[in-house]
Design a protein around this motif. Structure first.
Motif, mmCIF file in Angstrom:
data_model
loop_
_atom_site.group_PDB
_atom_site.id
_atom_site.type_symbol
_atom_site.label_atom_id
_atom_site.label_comp_id
_atom_site.label_asym_id
_atom_site.label_seq_id
_atom_site.Cartn_x
_atom_site.Cartn_y
_atom_site.Cartn_z
ATOM 1 N N ALA A 73 0.832 -1.204 0.000
ATOM 2 C CA ALA A 73 0.000 0.000 0.000
ATOM 3 C C ALA A 73 0.866 1.252 0.000
ATOM 4 C CB ALA A 73 -0.930 -0.001 1.213
ATOM 5 N N SER A 77 1.155 4.240 -2.861
ATOM 6 C CA SER A 77 0.832 5.616 -2.488
ATOM 7 C C SER A 77 1.927 6.601 -2.866
ATOM 8 C CB SER A 77 0.557 5.710 -0.990
ATOM 9 O OG SER A 77 1.752 5.547 -0.245
ATOM 10 N N ALA A 146 -4.607 -1.648 2.081
ATOM 11 C CA ALA A 146 -5.472 -1.000 1.102
ATOM 12 C C ALA A 146 -6.283 -2.063 0.374
ATOM 13 C CB ALA A 146 -4.655 -0.188 0.097
ATOM 14 N N PHE A 171 -7.435 2.499 -5.788
ATOM 15 C CA PHE A 171 -6.597 2.324 -4.606
ATOM 16 C C PHE A 171 -7.302 2.944 -3.410
ATOM 17 C CE2 PHE A 171 -3.015 4.277 -2.080
ATOM 18 C CZ PHE A 171 -2.587 3.092 -1.491
ATOM 19 N N PRO A 173 -6.741 3.088 0.429
ATOM 20 C CA PRO A 173 -5.948 2.790 1.629
ATOM 21 C C PRO A 173 -6.753 2.995 2.904
ATOM 22 C CG PRO A 173 -5.402 4.968 0.802
ATOM 23 C CD PRO A 173 -6.378 4.370 -0.187
#
Length: 216
Positions: A73, A77, A146, A171, A173
């Motif tokens: 994750a 990011s 995530a 995505f 998270p």
């Protein structure tokens, strides 16, 4: 648990003695589910038949979803919101895909996935990996994990079934799983009616193993 909405296909799953639904990839022994491990046979069946690893019903056309751990994750990011679709991870994983609603539900209700301080309740041993009771799930850069959508997956079957996912689409998270309660409700509302889970992904382990042997 009673306050968390449950996807309809999950609600139809066999239950353990506490009343908790048992995942499609959880093996059964002597009439009881073994939550400490996952079944390679069941994962292979889900991979070949393109079924959700949580509920066992078919994955329709479109993205597939999985829950990723804190490290992956955090890697995703690093890319800004306009560019994270360029993210690619060629490393294999033993974590199979599922429906949007089912994976959101897992991220919220599974103690090990939902909390950065969660500890494993049981030992588990799989090829090339060993997980000990009491291990902390942990977090990285403020993320526990995530819920992520990918365009597609491929897999290799051996001692374990290993997946590669490509085409990152979405995505989501989280630090605490229940941050996705609203998203879960929306995903359940949008989830089409699913056909019943086949008997080989219910509580008959010999049926699951025979099905997988045919594919192997």
């Amino acid at each position: 648990m009673d306050e968390i909405p449950m996807p309809a296909p999950v609600a139809e799953r066999p239950r353990d003695a506490r009343g908790y639904p048992v995942l499609a990839i959880t093996p059964w022994s002597d009439g009881k589910p073994d939550f400490a491990v996952t079944s390679t046979a069941r994962i292979l069946v889900c991979a070949v038949e393109r079924r959700c690893s949580i509920c066992g019903t078919p994955l329709r056309k479109g993205p597939v979803w999985r829950v990723v751990a804190a490290e992956e994750a955090a890697a995703i990011s690093v890319h800004d919101n306009a560019a994270y679709t360029n993210y690619a991870n060629t490393a294999q994983t033993v974590e199979p895909p599922g429906h949007h609603a089912c994976m959101l539900y897992a991220a919220i209700v599974c103690p090990y996935l939902a909390r950065p301080t969660a500890r494993r309740g049981n030992d588990a041993l799989v090829p090339e990996a060993e997980f000990r009771r009491g291990e902390v799930h942990g977090s990285l850069d403020g993320m526990t994990g995530a819920v992520v959508a990918f365009d597609t997956y491929e897999f290799e079957a051996g001692e374990t079934v290993r997946f590669r996912f490509s085409g990152l689409r979405e995505f989501l998270p989280y630090t605490l799983g229940d941050e996705h309660l609203v998203a879960l409700r929306d995903a359940i509302a949008a989830q089409p009616t699913a056909e019943p889970c086949p008997p080989w992904l219910l509580d008959d382990e010999s049926s699951a193993e025979r099905r997988a042997a045919g594919y192997a």
